[in-house]
Design a protein around this motif. Structure first.
Motif: not given
Length: 336
Positions: A95-115
C-alpha cells in the motif's frame, strides 16, 4: 433485489454482490464468466467486486469486458489493491503511494471505466506508514478516480486509525470486507461493534464457506467432480479447512432448517449473513448462471429467531469466533 446503504454514506449497493475471486480468468472460460455476469444483472445485482490480484489481473479484465456495454451509472464496481501483480517485483504489491497509484490506473484500464466506486485496501500493510496509504487514497478521491474507500480484513485498531486519518484528509472510510459466514464469525465480537460506531459497513465474502454450506460435500465421500474441492488452481486449498467430518456432518443437519425457511442451503447461508444489520452486502461467486439465480433468493429474506437459534445449536461446536483470527490475515512483511 433489495439495496442497502454502504457505511455512513449515500451510496446504495445491492444486498447481493457478484464477485469473481477464483473464477474469472482462472476456473472459468471467458464465455462462461460472461454468462454468470449476465445472470447477475438479470437477477437485479448492480454491485460487482473484484481485485487486481485475482488471476494476476485477468479477473478485472474479464469483468470489464462483461460490463462494458452496461450503463455505468447503474453499476457499483469495487476492486482492491495490495497483492502482488504483474511480474511481482519489489514494488508490485503493498500500500505504498507508488503501488496504489499504479495499481489504480491499471484497474481503471482493465475494468474499462473512468472511476472505481469503492477502492479497497485488500490487506493492511505493516511496511508502509498508514498516513502515506490514506493520503494516496485521498488524492485518488479528489481526482475523481475513486468515489469511496474501503478496506478488507482489517482489525479494530487498524480500522479506528484509518477512519481517523480519512476524516482528517476529508474523505470517508465506509467499508470493510471480511470473511463472514455461519461457520466463521470472528468479526462479531469486536469489528462489528466498532464499525457500527464509526459508520463502516461490512461487505462480506465467502458467506457459503467456499461452497461447504450448500451441503454438496458429504461426510465420508469424495468431493463431486468439478467442485471447488477438486480444483487444483487454488479452490481445493482454500476450502480444505472446512472439509473435516464434523463440519460436513453438522452442515447436513441444516437441510431441514433450509426447507422450513423455503430456501436452498446456499440461499439460507447468504440470508444468514444478511440478518446482521452491519452487513451491507454478501459477495457470491458462481461457476454457472443457475448458482447466481439460486443465491439471490436470499435478498429480502428475514429469518425467524427460531431458525437462527436452530442454526446456532447445530453448528456451535464448529463455529470459529476468535477475533484474533483477523490479525492473521495481513502478512507482516511485504514480500513479492
Amino acid at each position: 433485489m433489495e439495496f442497502r446503504y454502504l457505511g455512513h454514506s449515500g451510496l446504495k449497493i445491492s444486498e447481493v454482490t457478484y464477485g469473481n475471486w477464483l473464477t474469472h480468468g482462472s476456473q472459468l472460460e471467458n464465455d462462461q464468466a460472461r454468462s454468470c455476469v449476465r445472470a447477475a444483472l438479470e437477477a437485479g445485482i448492480t454491485t460487482f467486486d473484484t481485485a487486481d490480484v485475482y488471476a494476476n489481473t485477468q479477473a478485472e479484465t474479464v469483468l470489464g469486458e462483461a460490463l462494458k456495454d452496461e450503463r455505468r451509472e447503474s453499476l457499483e464496481i469495487m476492486t482492491k489493491v495490495f497483492g502482488p501483480i504483474g511480474p511481482k517485483g519489489h514494488n508490485d504489491l503493498g500500500l505504498s503511494r507508488k503501488h496504489i497509484m499504479e495499481a489504480a490506473h491499471g484497474s481503471l484500464k482493465r475494468l474499462q471505466t473512468d472511476y472505481i466506486d469503492v477502492y479497497q485496501a485488500h490487506r493492511y500493510d505493516y511496511e508502509t506508514p498508514l498516513e502515506e496509504t490514506m493520503q494516496a487514497f485521498a488524492d485518488l478521491v479528489r481526482a475523481g478516480k475513486v468515489l469511496y474507500v474501503g478496506v478488507s480484513e482489517w482489525t479494530v485498531d487498524q480500522l479506528r486509525a484509518a477512519h481517523g486519518l480519512a476524516r482528517d484528509l476529508g474523505f470517508q472510510l465506509i467499508s470493510n470486507q471480511p470473511e463472514y459466514s455461519m461457520l466463521w464469525r470472528v468479526i462479531e465480537a469486536e469489528v462489528v461493534p466498532a464499525s457500527q460506531e464509526l459508520g463502516i459497513s461490512q461487505v462480506v465474502w465467502s458467506p457459503i464457506a467456499q461452497g461447504v454450506l450448500t451441503g454438496k460435500y458429504q461426510p465420508g465421500e469424495q468431493p463431486p467432480e468439478g467442485s471447488r474441492a477438486t480444483d487444483e488452481k487454488g479452490g481445493a486449498n482454500s476450502i480444505k479447512r472446512w472439509m473435516g467430518e464434523d463440519v460436513l456432518t453438522r452442515v447436513q443437519q441444516l437441510k431441514p432448517v433450509a426447507a422450513e425457511a423455503g430456501l436452498s442451503m446456499a440461499a439460507l447461508a447468504v440470508a444468514w449473513v444478511l440478518q446482521n444489520a452491519n452487513v451491507a452486502t454478501a459477495i457470491i461467486g458462481a461457476s454457472r448462471p443457475e448458482q447466481v439465480h439460486d443465491n439471490v433468493q436470499a435478498a429480502g429474506v428475514r429469518l425467524s429467531p427460531e431458525i437462527l437459534a436452530r442454526i446456532d445449536e447445530i453448528l456451535d461446536p464448529v463455529i470459529e469466533r476468535d477475533p484474533a483470527r483477523t490479525l492473521e490475515r495481513s502478512p507482516k512483511t511485504r514480500e513479492a
